[in-house]
Write a protein that holds these residues in place. Structure first.
Motif, PDB file in Angstrom:
ATOM      1  N   LYS A  45       0.847  -1.195   0.000  1.00 20.08           N
ATOM      2  CA  LYS A  45       0.000   0.000   0.000  1.00 20.08           C
ATOM      3  C   LYS A  45       0.874   1.232   0.000  1.00 20.08           C
ATOM      4  N   THR A  46       0.449   2.239  -0.732  1.00 22.01           N
ATOM      5  CA  THR A  46       1.129   3.532  -0.697  1.00 22.01           C
ATOM      6  C   THR A  46       0.243   4.513   0.067  1.00 22.01           C
ATOM      7  N   GLU A  47       0.730   5.702   0.260  1.00 22.48           N
ATOM      8  CA  GLU A  47      -0.072   6.701   0.978  1.00 22.48           C
ATOM      9  C   GLU A  47      -1.296   7.144   0.180  1.00 22.48           C
ATOM     10  N   ASP A  48      -1.357   6.802  -1.118  1.00 22.01           N
ATOM     11  CA  ASP A  48      -2.519   7.129  -1.946  1.00 22.01           C
ATOM     12  C   ASP A  48      -3.672   6.141  -1.767  1.00 22.01           C
ATOM     13  N   LEU A  63      -6.758   4.048  -0.217  1.00 25.47           N
ATOM     14  CA  LEU A  63      -7.855   4.305   0.698  1.00 25.47           C
ATOM     15  C   LEU A  63      -7.599   3.520   1.986  1.00 25.47           C
ATOM     16  N   PRO A  64      -8.028   4.029   3.120  1.00 34.91           N
ATOM     17  CA  PRO A  64      -7.806   3.315   4.383  1.00 34.91           C
ATOM     18  C   PRO A  64      -8.389   1.900   4.372  1.00 34.91           C
ATOM     19  N   SER A  65      -9.464   1.706   3.624  1.00 38.60           N
ATOM     20  CA  SER A  65     -10.113   0.391   3.577  1.00 38.60           C
ATOM     21  C   SER A  65      -9.500  -0.566   2.553  1.00 38.60           C
ATOM     22  N   ALA A  66      -8.492  -0.125   1.818  1.00 46.69           N
ATOM     23  CA  ALA A  66      -7.886  -0.967   0.782  1.00 46.69           C
ATOM     24  C   ALA A  66      -7.278  -2.219   1.398  1.00 46.69           C
ATOM     25  N   SER A  67      -7.635  -3.368   0.843  1.00 51.91           N
ATOM     26  CA  SER A  67      -7.105  -4.620   1.383  1.00 51.91           C
ATOM     27  C   SER A  67      -6.163  -5.272   0.376  1.00 51.91           C
ATOM     28  N   PRO A  68      -5.133  -5.952   0.855  1.00 49.50           N
ATOM     29  CA  PRO A  68      -4.209  -6.614  -0.054  1.00 49.50           C
ATOM     30  C   PRO A  68      -4.868  -7.751  -0.838  1.00 49.50           C
ATOM     31  N   THR A 115      -7.929  -7.814  -2.021  1.00 44.80           N
ATOM     32  CA  THR A 115      -8.617  -7.189  -3.153  1.00 44.80           C
ATOM     33  C   THR A 115      -7.614  -6.714  -4.191  1.00 44.80           C
ATOM     34  N   ALA A 116      -6.490  -6.183  -3.735  1.00 45.64           N
ATOM     35  CA  ALA A 116      -5.449  -5.730  -4.666  1.00 45.64           C
ATOM     36  C   ALA A 116      -4.935  -6.888  -5.509  1.00 45.64           C
ATOM     37  N   VAL A 117      -4.764  -8.052  -4.906  1.00 44.77           N
ATOM     38  CA  VAL A 117      -4.286  -9.225  -5.667  1.00 44.77           C
ATOM     39  C   VAL A 117      -5.305  -9.613  -6.732  1.00 44.77           C
ATOM     40  N   VAL A 118      -6.577  -9.644  -6.371  1.00 48.54           N
ATOM     41  CA  VAL A 118      -7.619  -9.993  -7.343  1.00 48.54           C
ATOM     42  C   VAL A 118      -7.609  -9.004  -8.497  1.00 48.54           C
ATOM     43  N   ARG A 119      -7.503  -7.732  -8.181  1.00 53.33           N
ATOM     44  CA  ARG A 119      -7.472  -6.711  -9.240  1.00 53.33           C
ATOM     45  C   ARG A 119      -6.238  -6.860 -10.120  1.00 53.33           C
ATOM     46  N   LEU A 120      -5.098  -7.105  -9.492  1.00 54.84           N
ATOM     47  CA  LEU A 120      -3.861  -7.275 -10.259  1.00 54.84           C
ATOM     48  C   LEU A 120      -3.970  -8.464 -11.201  1.00 54.84           C
ATOM     49  N   VAL A 121      -4.483  -9.578 -10.699  1.00 56.16           N
ATOM     50  CA  VAL A 121      -4.648 -10.770 -11.545  1.00 56.16           C
ATOM     51  C   VAL A 121      -5.512 -10.448 -12.756  1.00 56.16           C
ATOM     52  N   SER A 122      -6.576  -9.672 -12.556  1.00 55.21           N
ATOM     53  CA  SER A 122      -7.479  -9.352 -13.666  1.00 55.21           C
ATOM     54  C   SER A 122      -6.823  -8.466 -14.713  1.00 55.21           C
ATOM     55  N   SER A 128      -0.036   0.467 -12.626  1.00 55.69           N
ATOM     56  CA  SER A 128      -0.273   1.875 -12.966  1.00 55.69           C
ATOM     57  C   SER A 128      -1.713   2.121 -13.411  1.00 55.69           C
ATOM     58  N   ALA A 129      -2.498   1.061 -13.582  1.00 53.37           N
ATOM     59  CA  ALA A 129      -3.905   1.208 -13.975  1.00 53.37           C
ATOM     60  C   ALA A 129      -4.720   1.754 -12.802  1.00 53.37           C
ATOM     61  N   SER A 130      -5.775   2.480 -13.108  1.00 56.04           N
ATOM     62  CA  SER A 130      -6.563   3.130 -12.057  1.00 56.04           C
ATOM     63  C   SER A 130      -7.110   2.174 -10.986  1.00 56.04           C
ATOM     64  N   PRO A 131      -7.498   0.940 -11.307  1.00 60.01           N
ATOM     65  CA  PRO A 131      -7.973   0.060 -10.222  1.00 60.01           C
ATOM     66  C   PRO A 131      -6.895  -0.271  -9.182  1.00 60.01           C
ATOM     67  N   MET A 132      -5.645  -0.031  -9.524  1.00 56.33           N
ATOM     68  CA  MET A 132      -4.536  -0.360  -8.619  1.00 56.33           C
ATOM     69  C   MET A 132      -4.010   0.875  -7.894  1.00 56.33           C
ATOM     70  N   GLN A 133      -4.748   1.991  -7.962  1.00 58.59           N
ATOM     71  CA  GLN A 133      -4.303   3.211  -7.279  1.00 58.59           C
ATOM     72  C   GLN A 133      -4.058   2.899  -5.804  1.00 58.59           C
ATOM     73  N   GLY A 134      -2.911   3.338  -5.324  1.00 59.33           N
ATOM     74  CA  GLY A 134      -2.561   3.122  -3.932  1.00 59.33           C
ATOM     75  C   GLY A 134      -1.754   1.861  -3.689  1.00 59.33           C
ATOM     76  N   TRP A 135      -1.313   1.205  -4.774  1.00 56.27           N
ATOM     77  CA  TRP A 135      -0.496  -0.010  -4.664  1.00 56.27           C
ATOM     78  C   TRP A 135       0.724   0.107  -5.563  1.00 56.27           C
ATOM     79  N   ALA A 136       1.842  -0.397  -5.098  1.00 60.41           N
ATOM     80  CA  ALA A 136       3.094  -0.362  -5.862  1.00 60.41           C
ATOM     81  C   ALA A 136       3.872  -1.647  -5.599  1.00 60.41           C
ATOM     82  N   ARG A 137       4.748  -1.962  -6.529  1.00 59.07           N
ATOM     83  CA  ARG A 137       5.609  -3.130  -6.348  1.00 59.07           C
ATOM     84  C   ARG A 137       6.687  -2.785  -5.327  1.00 59.07           C
TER      85      ARG A 137
END
Length: 82
Positions: free
Chosen positions: A11-14, A16-21, A23-30, A72-81
Protein backbone atom coordinates in the motif's frame (compact mmCIF):
# COMPACT_ATOMS: atom_id res chain seq x y z
CA UNK A 1 10.21 -23.45 -19.46
CA UNK A 2 7.83 -20.88 -18.02
CA UNK A 3 9.12 -17.92 -16.03
CA UNK A 4 8.18 -17.91 -12.36
CA UNK A 5 8.86 -14.83 -10.30
CA UNK A 6 7.91 -13.80 -6.75
CA UNK A 7 6.36 -10.33 -6.64
CA UNK A 8 5.45 -8.24 -3.61
CA UNK A 9 3.14 -5.24 -3.62
CA UNK A 10 2.47 -2.73 -0.85
CA UNK A 11 0.00 0.00 0.00
CA UNK A 12 1.13 3.53 -0.70
CA UNK A 13 -0.07 6.70 0.98
CA UNK A 14 -2.52 7.13 -1.95
CA UNK A 15 -4.46 4.02 -0.89
CA UNK A 16 -7.86 4.31 0.70
CA UNK A 17 -7.81 3.31 4.38
CA UNK A 18 -10.11 0.39 3.58
CA UNK A 19 -7.89 -0.97 0.78
CA UNK A 20 -7.11 -4.62 1.38
CA UNK A 21 -4.21 -6.61 -0.05
CA UNK A 22 -6.53 -9.48 -0.96
CA UNK A 23 -8.62 -7.19 -3.15
CA UNK A 24 -5.45 -5.73 -4.67
CA UNK A 25 -4.29 -9.22 -5.67
CA UNK A 26 -7.62 -9.99 -7.34
CA UNK A 27 -7.47 -6.71 -9.24
CA UNK A 28 -3.86 -7.28 -10.26
CA UNK A 29 -4.65 -10.77 -11.54
CA UNK A 30 -7.48 -9.35 -13.67
CA UNK A 31 -5.07 -6.87 -15.28
CA UNK A 32 -2.35 -9.37 -16.20
CA UNK A 33 -2.36 -11.33 -19.49
CA UNK A 34 -4.86 -14.20 -19.50
CA UNK A 35 -2.19 -16.81 -20.18
CA UNK A 36 -0.29 -15.87 -16.99
CA UNK A 37 -1.05 -17.46 -13.64
CA UNK A 38 -0.71 -16.07 -10.15
CA UNK A 39 -0.42 -17.94 -6.87
CA UNK A 40 -0.86 -15.92 -3.68
CA UNK A 41 1.94 -16.54 -1.18
CA UNK A 42 0.77 -14.38 1.72
CA UNK A 43 -0.56 -11.06 2.91
CA UNK A 44 -0.20 -8.64 5.79
CA UNK A 45 -2.36 -5.57 6.47
CA UNK A 46 -0.43 -3.55 3.89
CA UNK A 47 1.36 -6.05 1.63
CA UNK A 48 0.76 -9.03 -0.62
CA UNK A 49 3.28 -11.50 -1.98
CA UNK A 50 2.50 -13.68 -4.96
CA UNK A 51 4.19 -15.86 -7.53
CA UNK A 52 3.63 -14.83 -11.14
CA UNK A 53 4.09 -17.49 -13.82
CA UNK A 54 4.44 -16.29 -17.41
CA UNK A 55 4.68 -18.40 -20.58
CA UNK A 56 7.89 -19.79 -22.07
CA UNK A 57 10.18 -17.13 -23.48
CA UNK A 58 9.02 -14.38 -21.14
CA UNK A 59 11.95 -12.76 -19.38
CA UNK A 60 11.93 -11.67 -15.75
CA UNK A 61 12.29 -8.07 -16.96
CA UNK A 62 9.15 -8.49 -19.10
CA UNK A 63 7.25 -9.91 -16.13
CA UNK A 64 8.23 -6.99 -13.91
CA UNK A 65 7.42 -4.45 -16.65
CA UNK A 66 3.98 -6.01 -17.19
CA UNK A 67 3.28 -6.07 -13.44
CA UNK A 68 4.35 -2.42 -13.17
CA UNK A 69 2.07 -1.49 -16.09
CA UNK A 70 -0.84 -3.27 -14.39
CA UNK A 71 -0.08 -1.47 -11.14
CA UNK A 72 -0.27 1.88 -12.97
CA UNK A 73 -3.90 1.21 -13.97
CA UNK A 74 -6.56 3.13 -12.06
CA UNK A 75 -7.97 0.06 -10.22
CA UNK A 76 -4.54 -0.36 -8.62
CA UNK A 77 -4.30 3.21 -7.28
CA UNK A 78 -2.56 3.12 -3.93
CA UNK A 79 -0.50 -0.01 -4.66
CA UNK A 80 3.09 -0.36 -5.86
CA UNK A 81 5.61 -3.13 -6.35
CA UNK A 82 7.96 -3.50 -3.40
Amino acid sequence: MSTQLPVSIHKTEDALPSASPETAVVRLVSLLPQDWSVSPAGTTEATATLTVTAPDGTTQAQVLRTVDEALSASPMQGWARS
